[in-house]
Design a protein around this motif. Sequence first.
Motif, PDB file in Angstrom:
ATOM      1  N   LEU A   1      -1.281  20.648  36.619  1.00 54.93           N
ATOM      2  CA  LEU A   1      -1.362  21.474  35.413  1.00 54.93           C
ATOM      3  C   LEU A   1      -1.593  22.940  35.742  1.00 54.93           C
ATOM      4  N   PHE A   2      -2.522  23.213  36.657  1.00 47.71           N
ATOM      5  CA  PHE A   2      -2.858  24.612  36.913  1.00 47.71           C
ATOM      6  C   PHE A   2      -1.872  25.288  37.862  1.00 47.71           C
ATOM      7  N   SER A   3      -1.068  24.525  38.589  1.00 47.48           N
ATOM      8  CA  SER A   3       0.060  25.130  39.314  1.00 47.48           C
ATOM      9  C   SER A   3       1.027  25.759  38.323  1.00 47.48           C
ATOM     10  N   LEU A   4       1.271  25.059  37.231  1.00 48.31           N
ATOM     11  CA  LEU A   4       2.139  25.602  36.178  1.00 48.31           C
ATOM     12  C   LEU A   4       1.420  26.702  35.388  1.00 48.31           C
ATOM     13  N   PHE A   5       0.133  26.503  35.112  1.00 49.42           N
ATOM     14  CA  PHE A   5      -0.627  27.478  34.322  1.00 49.42           C
ATOM     15  C   PHE A   5      -0.650  28.844  34.988  1.00 49.42           C
TER      16      PHE A   5
ATOM     17  N   GLN B   1       1.363  30.196  37.048  1.00 47.69           N
ATOM     18  CA  GLN B   1       2.673  30.859  37.160  1.00 47.69           C
ATOM     19  C   GLN B   1       3.365  31.045  35.811  1.00 47.69           C
ATOM     20  N   GLN B   2       3.393  30.008  34.997  1.00 45.69           N
ATOM     21  CA  GLN B   2       4.154  30.089  33.746  1.00 45.69           C
ATOM     22  C   GLN B   2       3.363  30.724  32.610  1.00 45.69           C
TER      23      GLN B   2
ATOM     24  N   ALA C   1       3.036  12.325  34.924  1.00 50.76           N
ATOM     25  CA  ALA C   1       4.006  11.966  33.895  1.00 50.76           C
ATOM     26  C   ALA C   1       3.448  12.231  32.498  1.00 50.76           C
ATOM     27  N   ALA C   2       2.231  11.768  32.239  1.00 56.46           N
ATOM     28  CA  ALA C   2       1.645  11.911  30.908  1.00 56.46           C
ATOM     29  C   ALA C   2       1.288  13.361  30.597  1.00 56.46           C
ATOM     30  N   PHE C   3       0.666  14.051  31.540  1.00 53.48           N
ATOM     31  CA  PHE C   3       0.224  15.415  31.282  1.00 53.48           C
ATOM     32  C   PHE C   3       1.414  16.366  31.155  1.00 53.48           C
ATOM     33  N   GLY C   4       2.462  16.115  31.960  1.00 55.27           N
ATOM     34  CA  GLY C   4       3.659  16.943  31.828  1.00 55.27           C
ATOM     35  C   GLY C   4       4.282  16.805  30.458  1.00 55.27           C
ATOM     36  N   SER C   5       4.297  15.590  29.929  1.00 54.87           N
ATOM     37  CA  SER C   5       4.843  15.378  28.588  1.00 54.87           C
ATOM     38  C   SER C   5       3.978  16.058  27.534  1.00 54.87           C
ATOM     39  N   LEU C   6       2.661  16.060  27.723  1.00 54.14           N
ATOM     40  CA  LEU C   6       1.771  16.704  26.754  1.00 54.14           C
ATOM     41  C   LEU C   6       1.953  18.215  26.736  1.00 54.14           C
TER      42      LEU C   6
ATOM     43  N   ALA D   1       4.538  19.872  27.617  1.00 50.65           N
ATOM     44  CA  ALA D   1       5.890  20.238  27.199  1.00 50.65           C
ATOM     45  C   ALA D   1       5.946  20.549  25.704  1.00 50.65           C
ATOM     46  N   GLY D   2       5.037  19.973  24.926  1.00 44.72           N
ATOM     47  CA  GLY D   2       5.006  20.233  23.489  1.00 44.72           C
ATOM     48  C   GLY D   2       4.180  21.439  23.096  1.00 44.72           C
ATOM     49  N   GLY D   3       3.635  22.143  24.038  1.00 46.51           N
ATOM     50  CA  GLY D   3       2.767  23.291  23.799  1.00 46.51           C
ATOM     51  C   GLY D   3       1.744  23.332  24.900  1.00 46.51           C
ATOM     52  N   PHE D   4       1.825  24.365  25.754  1.00 47.37           N
ATOM     53  CA  PHE D   4       1.092  24.279  27.019  1.00 47.37           C
ATOM     54  C   PHE D   4      -0.416  24.236  26.818  1.00 47.37           C
ATOM     55  N   GLU D   5      -0.979  25.170  26.086  1.00 49.20           N
ATOM     56  CA  GLU D   5      -2.441  25.239  26.024  1.00 49.20           C
ATOM     57  C   GLU D   5      -3.031  24.028  25.300  1.00 49.20           C
ATOM     58  N   ALA D   6      -2.393  23.588  24.229  1.00 47.34           N
ATOM     59  CA  ALA D   6      -2.882  22.391  23.528  1.00 47.34           C
ATOM     60  C   ALA D   6      -2.742  21.159  24.417  1.00 47.34           C
ATOM     61  N   GLY D   7      -1.605  21.050  25.104  1.00 43.71           N
ATOM     62  CA  GLY D   7      -1.405  19.920  26.006  1.00 43.71           C
ATOM     63  C   GLY D   7      -2.365  19.947  27.181  1.00 43.71           C
ATOM     64  N   LEU D   8      -2.672  21.159  27.663  1.00 45.98           N
ATOM     65  CA  LEU D   8      -3.631  21.308  28.765  1.00 45.98           C
ATOM     66  C   LEU D   8      -5.003  20.788  28.347  1.00 45.98           C
ATOM     67  N   ARG D   9      -5.457  21.166  27.169  1.00 44.87           N
ATOM     68  CA  ARG D   9      -6.785  20.731  26.720  1.00 44.87           C
ATOM     69  C   ARG D   9      -6.836  19.219  26.500  1.00 44.87           C
ATOM     70  N   THR D  10      -5.780  18.678  25.921  1.00 47.17           N
ATOM     71  CA  THR D  10      -5.749  17.227  25.717  1.00 47.17           C
ATOM     72  C   THR D  10      -5.790  16.492  27.049  1.00 47.17           C
ATOM     73  N   SER D  11      -5.022  16.977  28.011  1.00 42.08           N
ATOM     74  CA  SER D  11      -4.972  16.340  29.329  1.00 42.08           C
ATOM     75  C   SER D  11      -6.325  16.400  30.021  1.00 42.08           C
ATOM     76  N   LEU D  12      -6.980  17.555  29.956  1.00 40.13           N
ATOM     77  CA  LEU D  12      -8.294  17.702  30.594  1.00 40.13           C
ATOM     78  C   LEU D  12      -9.333  16.820  29.914  1.00 40.13           C
ATOM     79  N   ALA D  13      -9.260  16.725  28.582  1.00 42.41           N
ATOM     80  CA  ALA D  13     -10.209  15.879  27.860  1.00 42.41           C
ATOM     81  C   ALA D  13     -10.029  14.413  28.236  1.00 42.41           C
ATOM     82  N   LEU D  14      -8.782  13.961  28.357  1.00 40.07           N
ATOM     83  CA  LEU D  14      -8.515  12.574  28.755  1.00 40.07           C
ATOM     84  C   LEU D  14      -9.038  12.300  30.164  1.00 40.07           C
TER      85      LEU D  14
END
Length: 461
Positions: A298-302, A304-305, A422-427, A429-442
């Motif tokens: 996640l943070f490799s993408l964060f 840079q992107q 796989a799961a975090f990348g899909s999350l 993809a629908g919006g980075f910051e929201a998906g990042l927080r959901t992934s970290l919470a999980l």
Amino acid sequence: MPTNRTTETPVSGPPVPSSARRAGPPPSPALTLAAALLGFALITLDASVVNVALPAIGSDLGSGMSGLQWVVDSYTLAFAALMLSTGAFSDRAGASRAYALGAGVFTLASVACGLAPTLPVLIGSRVVQGAAAAVVLPASLALVRQAYPDPVRRSRAVALWAAGGSVAVALGPVAGGALTTAWDWRGIFFVNVPLGAVALALLLRAPRSERRPAPLDLPGQLTAVLALTTLTFAVIEGGRWGLLALGVAVASAVAFVRVEARRERPVVPLGLFRGRNVRVAVAAGAACSVGFYGVVFLFSLFFQQVQGRSALYAGLMFLPMTGLIAVTNLAAGKLAGRYGPRRPMVIGQSLAAAGLLPLLCVDASTPTGLVAVLLVPVALGCALTVPPLTAAMMDAVPPERAGLAAGVLNSARQVAGGLAVAAFGSLVAGGFEAGLRTSLALSALALAATAAASTRLRPAR
């Protein structure tokens, strides 16, 4: 005066096994260890070095998020799934032959990755890399055991072998960023070629390994591969095809359980999971992989992107996080030896879970250096957990099943890391910051749950 002439009468003594009669200088345990360590470090490095290069790969080959997920997971899943059987293959072929095959194929597949003109070719080459890595791992450890028959020296050699993997994990993001910035993303694969050649050259000083009979559970292995691949496809791709893949994954998983229950020598003995300590160790290992590898992805993408940093800068931001892993692993082993595995496991997983919480507040405006510091507790917590959970797993099984249990544990960790990507990348993809927080919470919830479960570990036998 000694001589090499064949006409002289040899000194009497016990017959030399045919596997030990080799031309050239005598085998060197140190060089055998160097070959094994280098091979293990290479395959460990390739699991993490690619993350920082993902944006460059996507830009060059025209890939979206799902394609980048497959670049990571094609390697991880082939590695994880085939590791269930490659220990038996190493025994049947002989560790030295299996290592040579695995290292040779890995090196050639690295060339194919570096030359890949399209994303499907790159993904296919990564699958071959992962399959070869699955052969190298058990064969490299078997070579170390073979080179050091004395238990004390062998224990030290195995510790050095394991430390090589820890160093590779630490260097992965930095090496990926440096090579991508100074050369190209293809450099992260081409660098494997000279290193693989050195590993094979060092292997020439290792004695030939004896072949040993070992059963192969092909039906169990095939159903495991099908279940994991289709499950990953369902998570990454979604949609109608994803639902179909999910159905195939469920059917394959049921078939796997039925096959394993009937086999005399299954690739994963289901009875292994009757012990509480085994279940807790496998779950804790999986949760740590989700937290650690998910965060690196996640943070490799964060960096840079989202924050617009270079690949090199992004790689350097992981150095505070990964640089302490080897030292923490050693400290965790000593703590487990002194207090037992339960206490360091609970503390480590709790630290990692708590360390993920401040990262929930990170956004594009957060100073990059602060983010790098906030990543440190996650790595420290996972590094504090893994050696004790491995010890708990090994203590929970009979000695004759230690190799099989180690394979199951490492496979579970790799599968969990791959599914997290796989799961975090899909999350995201629908919006980075929201998906990042959901992934970290999980991830934090998973680690908190396994920390609670670790409090119920039974004392060592």
